[in-house]
Write a protein that holds these residues in place. Structure first.
Motif, PDB file in Angstrom:
ATOM      1  N   HIS A 142      46.148   6.223  -2.186  1.00  0.00           N
ATOM      2  CA  HIS A 142      46.294   5.034  -1.686  1.00  0.00           C
ATOM      3  C   HIS A 142      47.511   4.191  -1.644  1.00  0.00           C
ATOM      4  O   HIS A 142      47.580   3.519  -0.405  1.00  0.00           O
ATOM      5  N   SER A 143      48.180   4.196  -2.646  1.00  0.00           N
ATOM      6  CA  SER A 143      49.537   3.408  -2.227  1.00  0.00           C
ATOM      7  C   SER A 143      50.726   4.373  -2.351  1.00  0.00           C
ATOM      8  O   SER A 143      50.874   5.585  -2.486  1.00  0.00           O
ATOM      9  N   PHE A 144      51.713   3.443  -1.807  1.00  0.00           N
ATOM     10  CA  PHE A 144      53.124   4.478  -1.408  1.00  0.00           C
ATOM     11  C   PHE A 144      53.861   5.137  -2.478  1.00  0.00           C
ATOM     12  O   PHE A 144      54.074   6.318  -2.079  1.00  0.00           O
ATOM     13  N   THR A 145      53.884   4.410  -3.584  1.00  0.00           N
ATOM     14  CA  THR A 145      55.057   5.094  -4.787  1.00  0.00           C
ATOM     15  C   THR A 145      53.974   6.561  -4.952  1.00  0.00           C
ATOM     16  O   THR A 145      54.706   7.430  -5.215  1.00  0.00           O
ATOM     17  N   PRO A 146      52.777   6.614  -5.456  1.00  0.00           N
ATOM     18  CA  PRO A 146      52.115   7.807  -5.740  1.00  0.00           C
ATOM     19  C   PRO A 146      52.414   9.163  -4.686  1.00  0.00           C
ATOM     20  O   PRO A 146      52.466  10.181  -4.664  1.00  0.00           O
ATOM     21  N   PHE A 147      52.045   8.488  -3.254  1.00  0.00           N
ATOM     22  CA  PHE A 147      52.258   9.275  -2.314  1.00  0.00           C
ATOM     23  C   PHE A 147      53.638   9.830  -2.182  1.00  0.00           C
ATOM     24  O   PHE A 147      53.829  10.997  -2.019  1.00  0.00           O
ATOM     25  N   ARG A 148      54.635   8.950  -2.154  1.00  0.00           N
ATOM     26  CA  ARG A 148      56.067   9.514  -2.197  1.00  0.00           C
ATOM     27  C   ARG A 148      56.277  10.423  -3.531  1.00  0.00           C
ATOM     28  O   ARG A 148      56.817  11.462  -3.172  1.00  0.00           O
TER      29      ARG A 148
END
Ligand SMILES: Cc1cc2nc3c(=O)[nH]c(=O)nc-3n(C[C@H](O)[C@H](O)[C@H](O)COP(=O)(O)OP(=O)(O)OC[C@H]3O[C@@H](n4cnc5c(N)ncnc54)[C@H](O)[C@@H]3O)c2cc1C
Length: 425
Positions: A142-148
């Motif tokens: 859901h958020s950028f840091t885990p996605f990255r």
């Protein structure tokens, strides 16, 4: 043999364009200028201004010239994408459609309509994550840091393709002209600029050659990217990325080559980091679709009713649009947007926060005004970032202290003076 239509709407380029060699046999290159996207209205605002329309016309003209040099014709149509393609297919007996996999919900809807009539093949031409790395939407962080963190270590961006179009299979430039009358009239009416728009393929490739290789400005990007104006503080590749004049995979490979051949530092990494933000919002849009236009975006209950502004809010909104809020830092940034069609990332965050949190106006009004003005307008990046700041997207709300930001990023007031005191022609 039946004819294939190759829709180049989102890939207005020759370099790294998989659509140009996606199919064998007779084929026709086509672009549709979507009437609703350029002449429609939302929340009482025009969806595009003249500058954005002219840019789009110039980009299409540039692609047409580049294809004609390869003896490939380009049919240019104007109207509703699904209807234009259906009518053209009937005229030329086409049964197959090849196109870039879209992100914007209205483009996805058009393709769904077309898929009921044709065999539609979509290639993801404008994302970094493809093939085995294609994210599962159901488990997308859901958020950028885990996605990255999840995807960055795996990221092997595929090599750009070199198209080798066999001109003999394509409808010729002369034959394509038979279908182009309405579009030619449109071009004449709106006086498209000469085909050298900054968002076009040639200008984009030249710009990156300069920014990365000649000027080596990429080496200071992390330190300079928060500036408010100038020409070399950031890449200025957002407009060609948004129009499809520039391939993001090609750009990524250029950065990697520079890191291997010249130097790698925090700044070269940071440009890739920012491209991952773009990527993040693209997948978020594919996941949530039209929800992004609901009042609470991906968080609240669905509410697609138009924003309502009382008369004081309407007046405040108009002042914000016209750079007349009397907050100098906000007005300077808004004036830059109104004059140039662009604004720095720092400026965008501040004017967005000011509209939503200080003026208390529905975030969608700001997103709609940006859509009208931005020459790098990109559905996912624009609406995704607005929702991010409003707290209706992939984060809790982000409020900036505009006075403090002005002191920090424009300490001697040079930017404000430049924008507010110099009389622009
Ligand atoms: C409210 C708001 C609205 C925005 N609307 C758009 C828009 O319509 N189109 C658009 O391309 N960008 C948008 N952005 C993101 C960002 O401001 C621009 O991409 C950037 O300022 C463009 O300048 P540049 O190409 O020199 O960027 P650089 O700093 O050189 O960054 C390189 C590339 O990384 C990507 N990128 C950088 N920051 C972001 C970000 N926050 N979100 C998504 N991608 C990013 C862009 O593709 C950009 O071209 C918006 C940001 C905010 C806060």
């Amino acid at each position: 043999m039946s004819v294939s239509l190759v829709l180049l709407n989102d890939t207005l380029r020759l370099h790294d364009n998989p659509l140009l060699n996606a199919c064998a046999g007779p084929k026709v290159a086509v672009v549709v200028l979507n009437k609703a996207a350029f002449f429609g209205r939302q929340y009482g605002l025009a969806r595009a201004n003249l500058q954005r329309l002219q840019q789009q016309l110039a980009l299409i003209a540039e692609l047409k010239t580049a294809l004609a040099e390869q003896q490939i014709g380009l049919i240019t149509l104007f109207g509703d994408t699904a209807s234009c393609i259906t009518q053209l297919a009937q005229r030329i007996n086409a049964t197959r459609l090849y196109c870039a996999e879209p992100v914007a919900p209205h483009e996805r809807t058009a393709l769904q309509q077309l898929a009921t009539r044709f065999s539609v093949t979509q290639l993801d031409c404008n994302s970094l994550l493809g093939g085995a790395l294609r994210p599962q939407l159901s488990s997308l962080p859901h958020s950028f840091t885990p996605f990255r963190k999840q995807l960055e270590p795996l990221l092997m961006v595929s090599e750009p393709v070199t198209p080798l179009p066999n001109a003999g299979d394509w409808l010729s430039p002369i034959a394509a002209e038979l279908y182009n009358s309405e579009f030619a009239a449109l071009q004449q009416q709106y006086q498209a600029q000469q085909p050298d728009a900054a968002a076009g393929e040639q200008a984009a490739l030249a710009r990156l050659e300069y920014f990365i290789w000649q000027g080596r400005h990429i080496l200071h990007y992390k330190d300079s990217r928060n500036q408010l104006s100038g020409s070399d503080y950031a890449s200025f590749c957002s407009a060609p990325l948004a129009s499809g004049g520039l391939s993001v995979r090609w750009l990524w490979q250029q950065i990697v080559q520079f890191e291997t051949q010249v130097a790698a530092n925090e700044s070269t990494y940071w440009l890739k980091f920012e491209l991952l933000w773009r990527e993040f919002f693209r997948w978020q849009f594919r996941k949530h679709g039209a929800r992004w236009f609901s009042k609470g975006a991906i968080k609240g209950r669905l509410d697609f009713s138009a924003p309502t502004l009382n008369s004081a809010q309407q007046a405040a909104f108009n002042r914000w649009c016209n750079a007349e809020t009397s907050m100098a830092f906000i007005d300077a940034n808004m004036r830059l947007l109104n004059q140039s069609g662009l604004m720095s990332n720092r400026g965008r965050q501040n004017v967005a926060s000011y509209l939503v949190h200080d003026l208390g106006i529905d975030w969608r009004m700001g997103a709609a005004y940006f859509e009208q003005r931005l020459l790098d307008y990109d559905c996912a990046s624009n609406w995704g970032n607005w929702a991010y700041i409003a707290g209706t997207g992939n984060s809790s709300e982000r409020q900036f202290n505009v006075q403090k930001q002005a002191q920090h990023y424009d300490p001697d007031g040079a930017f404000v003076r430049q924008m507010l005191t110099v009389q622009q022609p």
